[in-house]
Design an enzyme around this catalytic site. Sequence first.
Site, mmCIF file in Angstrom:
data_model
loop_
_atom_site.group_PDB
_atom_site.id
_atom_site.type_symbol
_atom_site.label_atom_id
_atom_site.label_comp_id
_atom_site.label_asym_id
_atom_site.label_seq_id
_atom_site.Cartn_x
_atom_site.Cartn_y
_atom_site.Cartn_z
ATOM 1 N N ASP A 6 10.855 -79.512 -36.232
ATOM 2 C CA ASP A 6 10.877 -78.614 -35.060
ATOM 3 C C ASP A 6 9.924 -79.141 -34.005
ATOM 4 O O ASP A 6 8.712 -78.983 -34.139
ATOM 5 C CB ASP A 6 10.480 -77.207 -35.516
ATOM 6 C CG ASP A 6 10.632 -76.166 -34.408
ATOM 7 O OD1 ASP A 6 10.746 -76.542 -33.228
ATOM 8 O OD2 ASP A 6 10.618 -74.965 -34.739
ATOM 9 N N ASP B 193 18.389 -73.261 -33.600
ATOM 10 C CA ASP B 193 17.937 -73.715 -34.914
ATOM 11 C C ASP B 193 19.128 -73.902 -35.849
ATOM 12 O O ASP B 193 20.083 -73.112 -35.824
ATOM 13 C CB ASP B 193 16.981 -72.694 -35.535
ATOM 14 C CG ASP B 193 15.579 -72.789 -34.955
ATOM 15 O OD1 ASP B 193 15.387 -73.497 -33.952
ATOM 16 O OD2 ASP B 193 14.675 -72.132 -35.518
ATOM 17 N N TYR C 172 13.808 -64.034 -39.912
ATOM 18 C CA TYR C 172 13.058 -65.182 -39.397
ATOM 19 C C TYR C 172 12.641 -64.961 -37.943
ATOM 20 O O TYR C 172 11.463 -65.080 -37.605
ATOM 21 C CB TYR C 172 13.909 -66.449 -39.517
ATOM 22 C CG TYR C 172 13.245 -67.671 -38.938
ATOM 23 C CD1 TYR C 172 12.300 -68.383 -39.675
ATOM 24 C CD2 TYR C 172 13.542 -68.116 -37.652
ATOM 25 C CE1 TYR C 172 11.672 -69.497 -39.140
ATOM 26 C CE2 TYR C 172 12.924 -69.220 -37.112
ATOM 27 C CZ TYR C 172 11.990 -69.913 -37.861
ATOM 28 O OH TYR C 172 11.360 -71.002 -37.332
#
Lengths: 124, 124
Positions: free
Chosen positions: B38, B99, B14
């Site tokens: 996000d 994240d 990612y």
Amino acid sequence: MPSAEEIKKVVESYVDLVANGTPEQVADLYAADATVEDPIGADIRNTRESLIEFYGVIAAMDKVTSELHWSKIAGDTAVFEFTLITEAGGSAFKITPVDIMVFDDAGKIKTMRAVWSAEDLQTL
Amino acid sequence: MPSAEEIKKVVESYVDLVANGTPEQVADLYAADATVEDPIGADIRNTRESLIEFYGVIAAMDKVTSELHWSKIAGDTAVFEFTLITEAGGSAFKITPVDIMVFDDAGKIKTMRAVWSAEDLQTL
């Protein structure tokens, strides 16, 4: 929704109270319908009694110290890393989890999921 | 459930693909019904098209570099910090999010919630 400052204060209280408070004081930071998954993959605790039992295990140690390393907050969510050192029966353990907390509108913890595995647990 | 090693590989992919891949390659890491928030507090994206649009904004920059700082995995969940530096039109920005990703049984990202705020965004 609570402000980032309000959420940060709860995070700081949490890390302090896990080491220096009563299990009831820690449970008071949670909403009535809160869920705790610590570590992620363990059974989910979803009653005040089960939270008091969980934090009571820590409180029953001979000595507990904690330190907040960092916290990051966005919207209703905090993520933070802390160290917890527990001593009992002549043994000492150090654990370094990253906790994910989602807060409700009243500033209470709605969900807590703790990210740690065996490699984050250290015998001192 | 995917293993911690499998989850870690997806996290590494990612961070690499956000900077060096196509938006479609990033979207391929997600499950069909995945949701992306996000940063946390923003509108939730829940279609492949909206993910490709989101990552397309980054891909359209003149230059993008990324670096994974650390990752921590437990059960179905990864939490990780990385840096993304984007350059476009003579301006450069550096952002450092944490994240939170939850994975499905196939090892695809089911939910992504990014913890960052204005203070994590830096003009270079």
